[in-house]
Design a protein around this motif. Structure first.
Motif, short mmCIF file in Angstrom:
data_model
loop_
_atom_site.label_atom_id
_atom_site.label_comp_id
_atom_site.label_asym_id
_atom_site.label_seq_id
_atom_site.Cartn_x
_atom_site.Cartn_y
_atom_site.Cartn_z
N GLY A 728 16.76 -0.88 -3.57
CA GLY A 728 15.53 -1.58 -3.25
C GLY A 728 14.65 -1.78 -4.46
O GLY A 728 14.95 -1.34 -5.57
N ALA A 729 13.51 -2.46 -4.25
CA ALA A 729 12.55 -2.74 -5.31
C ALA A 729 11.15 -2.74 -4.71
O ALA A 729 10.95 -3.00 -3.52
CB ALA A 729 12.85 -4.08 -5.97
N ARG A 730 10.16 -2.42 -5.58
CA ARG A 730 8.76 -2.39 -5.15
C ARG A 730 7.89 -2.97 -6.26
O ARG A 730 8.08 -2.67 -7.44
CB ARG A 730 8.31 -0.97 -4.83
N TYR A 731 6.89 -3.81 -5.87
CA TYR A 731 5.98 -4.41 -6.84
C TYR A 731 4.55 -4.17 -6.38
O TYR A 731 4.21 -4.41 -5.21
CB TYR A 731 6.24 -5.91 -6.98
N ALA A 732 3.68 -3.67 -7.28
CA ALA A 732 2.29 -3.37 -6.95
C ALA A 732 1.36 -4.26 -7.76
O ALA A 732 1.67 -4.63 -8.90
CB ALA A 732 1.99 -1.90 -7.23
N MET A 733 0.19 -4.57 -7.19
CA MET A 733 -0.78 -5.41 -7.87
C MET A 733 -2.18 -5.05 -7.38
O MET A 733 -2.34 -4.16 -6.53
CB MET A 733 -0.48 -6.89 -7.61
N LEU A 734 -3.20 -5.71 -7.92
CA LEU A 734 -4.60 -5.47 -7.56
C LEU A 734 -4.95 -3.99 -7.72
O LEU A 734 -5.47 -3.35 -6.81
CB LEU A 734 -4.90 -5.93 -6.13
N ASN A 735 -4.66 -3.45 -8.90
CA ASN A 735 -4.94 -2.05 -9.21
C ASN A 735 -4.28 -1.13 -8.19
O ASN A 735 -4.86 -0.13 -7.77
CB ASN A 735 -6.45 -1.81 -9.26
N ASN A 736 -3.07 -1.49 -7.79
CA ASN A 736 -2.24 -0.69 -6.89
C ASN A 736 -2.74 -0.67 -5.45
O ASN A 736 -2.25 0.10 -4.63
CB ASN A 736 -2.12 0.75 -7.38
N LYS A 737 -3.71 -1.51 -5.12
CA LYS A 737 -4.18 -1.58 -3.74
C LYS A 737 -3.21 -2.35 -2.86
O LYS A 737 -3.12 -2.11 -1.65
CB LYS A 737 -5.56 -2.24 -3.68
#
Length: 806
Positions: A728-737
C-alpha cells in the motif's frame, strides 16, 4: 601483613572506580500547567553518542544510573512537545546531578488544536500487557476491526470471523474495557477500523481482572478526545472486491470549563461473498456452499466528563451497536455414484441485532499521590432477531420439496457494579482491593415449522450470578518488583428449557451449577538495567460455557449438519505461567516470551452422527468437555529502524497443545454404526508476520506486509497452511491534517482455508472469501483547542488501575 596491604591497595582503586561509575542524573518533567508528563523519553549522550536512557514514571520523575564522572548532554522528548536539551556535569565529585523541574513547551501544531495522532502503529510492551497503538498508517487500513486483526502479533481471525489469541479461541474480547453481549466475531465486523485508538493484548491477567478467557483478554479501545474547544477527525474508506464496501467514522469532542462532551460514530455496509467445497470419500459426494451476506452496521459512542474539582471526576458514556443484514446460504449436495438423490437447499437468514452499553463512573483522588477510590456501574443489553427460511429440494422421482422457516429471538442483559480501592502504603508498597457483582440474564425463544424437528416451540433461560472480591499487594525495589493477589468468586448458573417436544421426558430440561473458587496470580519483574526487563507471571483462569455452547436447540442447520449446544457443559480451568523479556536499544526494541498452560476439562467442538434420524449421513456439531490438556508456546516480535526511511516490525509465534478426547468413528464393515474412540494428538501452530514501512518523502510512505500461518493438526480435522502479501501507499498534506491511503490486500490471491478430515467421515474441503481487495481511505483532522489528555490519563485510557476490565 604486607600481603593484606597489597590486596587493599589493589582493591581500593577498583572500588573507587566502581563508585565513580555509579553516578546518577535525575529530574522531573511537566507541562506548562505543572502536570507531570509520563513515559517521556530521556536520552543521555556523550557528545553525539548515545550512552543510555530511561523514561519518566507516572509522576514525571526519572533517574538514570550507572554513569561515569563525565559531562553529558540530556535530551527529553514526548509527542506533542518540543524536545528539551540540557547538560549535566558529573565531574564535580557529587554522587549525582539533578536537573530539577523541566517544563516542556507545546509544539506549534498543538496550538492549532489538532490532536496528536500517531502516524505509525507501534507496539508497546507494558508490565501486564502488549499495547498496539493504532496509527494512521497502512497497517490498519481496512473496513472493519475484523480485517485488521490478522496484522496484529499473536492474533488470528479465521474464515468465519472467529478470533483467537495464541492459537486459541478461548479469548475474552472487550470494548473500552467492558464486556458486551455480542458474539466477538459479529462485534469485530461492526466496529469500523478507523474508530479504534489502540488494542491491548493481556495474555496473563492478574487477579484484579475478571478471570474469563483461557488465552487472555483482547481489549479494543475506541477514540475519545479531551481537547479544549471543538475538535474532530473524519475518516472514510471504500473496499473494492466483488462489490464495493463502505466504511466511515467521525470522532468529535467539545470541552469547556469543567465539562467535556465526546462522541464517535461509525458505520460500514456492503455485500460479502464466501464459498466452500467439501468432498466426502466414503460415499463419493460433494457439498458446494455459496454464501452472500448483505450487512449494514453502525456504532456510536457518546459521553460526558464532569470535573467536579481536582480530586473528583464523574463520567458517563454509552456505546451502541446495531446490524441489519440478509444472508443467503445455498448448499448443493451431489452424490457422484448416483446411488442417492442430489439435494439443493436455499437458505435465507434475515438478522437484526442491537446492543447498548451504559457506563457511569466516579473517581476520587485522596491527598496522597496514587491513593484513589473508583466506583463504576455498567449495564449492557442485547437483542437479536433472526428469521431463517429454508427451501430444500431432493432430486428423486418424484421430486420432493420441503419449505419451512425458523425464528430465533435472543435477549441478554448484563449488569455489573464494581468498587476499586488503591492505596500506596509507602514509596515501595501498594495495596489494591476491589469487589464486584455481575448479574447476567439470557433468554432464547425458538419457533420452527420444520416437520422433522422433535419440537416446534422452545423457551430457554440461562441465568448467571457472579460475586467476587480481590486483593493484590505489590512492592517495588531498585531492580526487582513483585505483585501477588487472589480473586475470590461465587458462581451460580441456572438453565431451564421448556419445549413441546414429542418425547414427554424431553420437554423440560433443567441444569444448575453452584461453586466457589479462588483465582490466584503473581508477577515478578527484574530490571537488569533501563534497557533490559524480565518478567515471570502466573495466573489461574476459567472458560465458562456460553449461551451458544449450552442451548440444546438449533444454532445453525444445513441438509447434513445441525449445530446444537450441550446444556451440561462444565467450565474449564487453566493454570498459566509466562516468562517475558523486553530489550530496548538505539534503533528499536525486542520482546520475547514463553508460556505453559495446564487445562482442566477443556471445552472443544465435537462432530458425531445424528441417531435421531434415519439418514446415516446426518451429523450433529456440538460441544463437549475433553480430558485435561496442556499447551505451550513462544512469541518473538521486534521494531527496528534500519535507516531513516525504512523500518520493519517482524513477529513470529508458535503454540502447541496436547489434545485428548472422544471422536465418533465409523465401525469397520458398517455404513451407519459409530463408536466413540479415544484419540490424542499434539496440535502445533506457527504464525509469522512482517511489516515493512518505507518513507519516500516527508509526505509519501509505502507498506509491504507478509503473513504466513502454518498447518494445524486437530482431533477431527487438519487445517492447511495459509499465506498472503499486502502492499500500500499513503500521502499526507495540509501539515498532516489530511491524508490519503491505498492498500492492495492479498496481491497474489493465495488466502484460503483448507482442511482434511478423518472422522466421522474421510473428507477434504476448501473455503474462500474476498481476501483479495483494494482499499482507499481518507482522513481529515480539525479542531481549535489544545490537547489536555495528560491531565486525565487514566480515564482517557478507559482502563482502571484497580478492578480493571471485567
Amino acid at each position: 601483613m604486607k600481603l593484606k596491604l597489597f590486596f587493599l591497595c589493589l582493591i581500593m582503586p577498583m572500588l573507587s572506580l566502581q563508585a565513580q561509575n555509579n553516578l546518577t542524573i535525575s529530574g522531573k518533567v511537566t507541562d506548562k500547567a505543572g502536570q507531570p508528563i509520563s513515559y517521556a523519553t530521556v536520552t543521555v549522550k556523550e557528545g553525539e553518542t548515545v550512552i543510555t536512557g530511561s523514561i519518566t514514571d507516572d509522576n514525571g520523575d526519572f533517574e538514570v544510573k550507572g554513569l561515569a564522572p563525565k559531562n553529558y548532554n540530556v535530551e527529553i522528548q514526548f509527542i506533542g512537545y518540543k524536545p528539551y536539551n540540557g547538560k549535566a556535569d558529573l565531574t564535580s565529585g557529587q554522587k549525582g546531578f539533578s536537573l530539577n523541574k523541566i517544563t516542556l513547551a507545546d509544539e506549534a501544531t498543538q496550538l492549532e488544536g489538532v490532536e496528536v495522532v500517531a502516524e505509525r502503529s507501534t507496539i508497546e510492551q507494558k508490565i501486564d500487557r502488549k499495547v498496539i497503538n493504532v496509527g494512521r498508517d497502512l497497517t490498519t487500513a481496512g473496513a472493519t476491526a475484523s480485517e485488521i486483526m490478522n496484522n496484529i502479533p499473536s492474533v488470528n481471525v479465521d474464515q468465519d470471523g472467529k478470533i483467537s489469541l495464541r492459537g486459541n479461541q478461548n479469548v475474552r474480547v472487550l470494548v473500552d474495557g467492558r464486556p458486551t453481549n455480542m458474539d466477538p466475531a459479529q462485534l469485530l465486523k461492526q466496529i469500523p477500523s478507523t474508530s479504534i485508538k489502540k488494542i491491548e493484548l493481556i495474555t496473563n491477567p492478574s487477579a484484579k481482572y475478571n478471570p474469563e478467557g483461557m488465552s487472555g483478554i483482547i481489549n479494543i479501545v475506541l477514540h475519545k478526545n479531551s481537547n479544549d474547544g471543538f475538535n474532530g477527525s473524519l475518516n472514510a474508506g471504500i473496499t473494492f472486491a466483488k462489490e464495493p464496501k463502505f466504511n466511515n467514522s467521525l470522532d468529535m469532542n467539545y470541552r469547556t470549563g469543567k465539562v467535556n462532551f465526546f462522541g464517535n460514530v461509525g458505520s460500514n455496509f456492503g455485500k460479502y461473498y464466501n464459498d466452500g467445497f467439501i468432498q466426502r470419500f466414503d460415499n463419493n459426494s460433494q457439498q458446494i456452499l455459496d454464501i452472500v451476506n448483505d450487512n449494514e452496521s453502525y456504532l456510536y459512542k457518546i459521553g460526558m466528563d464532569y470535573y467536579i474539582d481536582d480530586n473528583n471526576t464523574l463520567s458517563f458514556y454509552t456505546n451502541q451497536n446495531g446490524t441489519d443484514g440478509t444472508g443467503h446460504v445455498n448448499t448443493d449436495i451431489r452424490y457422484l455414484n448416483g446411488d442417492q438423490p442430489n439435494v439443493l437447499q436455499l437458505g435465507e437468514y434475515l438478522t437484526d441485532n442491537n446492543s447498548g452499553a451504559y457506563n457511569l463512573a466516579y473517581k476520587h483522588k485522596f491527598a496522597k499521590e496514587g491513593h484513589t477510590l473508583d466506583f463504576e456501574g455498567n449495564y449492557n443489553d442485547y437483542k437479536q432477531t433472526q428469521h431463517a427460511n429454508f427451501d430444500t429440494t431432493t432430486f428423486e422421482t418424484p421430486i420432493e420439496s420441503l419449505i419451512y422457516s425458523d425464528k430465533i429471538v435472543d435477549k441478554r442483559e448484563n449488569t455489573t457494579l464494581n468498587l476499586d480501592y488503591v492505596n500506596p502504603l509507602n514509596e515501595k508498597s501498594t495495596l489494591e482491593l476491589g469487589a464486584e457483582a455481575r448479574i447476567i440474564r439470557t433468554t432464547n425463544d425458538y419457533n420452527t415449522q420444520n416437520p422433522v424437528s422433535p419440537f416446534t416451540i422452545s423457551h430457554y433461560d440461562y441465568d448467571v450470578d457472579i460475586y467476587s472480591a480481590y486483593a493484590t499487594f505489590g512492592q517495588k525495589f531498585e531492580k526487582f518488583s513483585y505483585q501477588i493477589g487472589a480473586r475470590f468468586e461465587s458462581y451460580k448458573v441456572k438453565a431451564n428449557l421448556e419445549s413441546n417436544n414429542v418425547d414427554p421426558d424431553q420437554r423440560l430440561k433443567k441444569f444448575d451449577d453452584d461453586y466457589m473458587t479462588v483465582y490466584p496470580s503473581a508477577y515478578f519483574t527484574y530490571n537488569l538495567d533501563e534497557k533490559n526487563m524480565f518478567q515471570l507471571s502466573y495466573s489461574r483462569r476459567v472458560d465458562r460455557p456460553s449461551l451458544e455452547q449450552t442451548k440444546p436447540i438449533r444454532e445453525f442447520s444445513t441438509p447434513l449438519v445441525t449445530g446444537l449446544g450441550n446444556q451440561e457443559l462444565e467450565p474449564q480451568f487453566t493454570n498459566s505461567v509466562e516468562l517475558n523479556y523486553t530489550k530496548m536499544f538505539g534503533k528499536g526494541s525486542f520482546t520475547g516470551g514463553v508460556y505453559y498452560r495446564l487445562i482442566n476439562d477443556e471445552i472443544s467442538r465435537v462432530l458425531y452422527s445424528d441417531e435421531t434420524t434415519d439418514n446415516p449421513n446426518d451429523l450433529i456439531m456440538s460441544w463437549a468437555n475433553f480430558d485435561n490438556n496442556s499447551a505451550y508456546g513462544f512469541e518473538l516480535s521486534a521494531n527496528y529502524k534500519i535507516t531513516k526511511w525504512w523500518d520493519v516490525q517482524p513477529s513470529i509465534d508458535f503454540s502447541n497443545i496436547s489434545q485428548k478426547g472422544l471422536v465418533s468413528v465409523l465401525r469397520p464393515g458398517t455404513t451407519d454404526v459409530f463408536d466413540f474412540v479415544r484419540r490424542e494428538i499434539d496440535a502445533s501452530a506457527f504464525n509469522a508476520r512482517m511489516n515493512s514501512n518505507f518513507k519516500a518523502t516527508k509526505s509519501l510512505s509505502f507498506l509491504l506486509f507478509g503473513f504466513y500461518r502454518g498447518g494445524v493438526n486437530g482431533i477431527q480435522n487438519d487445517s492447511r497452511e495459509m499465506y498472503k502479501i499486502d502492499m500500500g501507499a499513503r500521502y499526507a498534506m495540509l501539515n498532516n491534517k489530511l491524508s490519503f491511503s491505498a492498500r492492495f490486500n492479498d496481491v497474489f490471491n493465495m488466502m484460503e482455508y483448507g482442511f482434511d478430515s478423518r472422522n466421522p467421515y474421510p473428507s477434504t474441503g476448501v473455503f474462500r472469501w474476498e481476501s483479495q481487495s483494494l482499499y482507499f481511505g481518507i482522513n481529515y483532522m480539525f479542531g481549535g483547542g489544545k490537547n489536555r489528555a495528560l491531565q486525565r490519563k487514566y480515564r482517557e485510557d478507559n482502563t482502571k488501575q484497580g478492578g480493571g476490565m471485567f
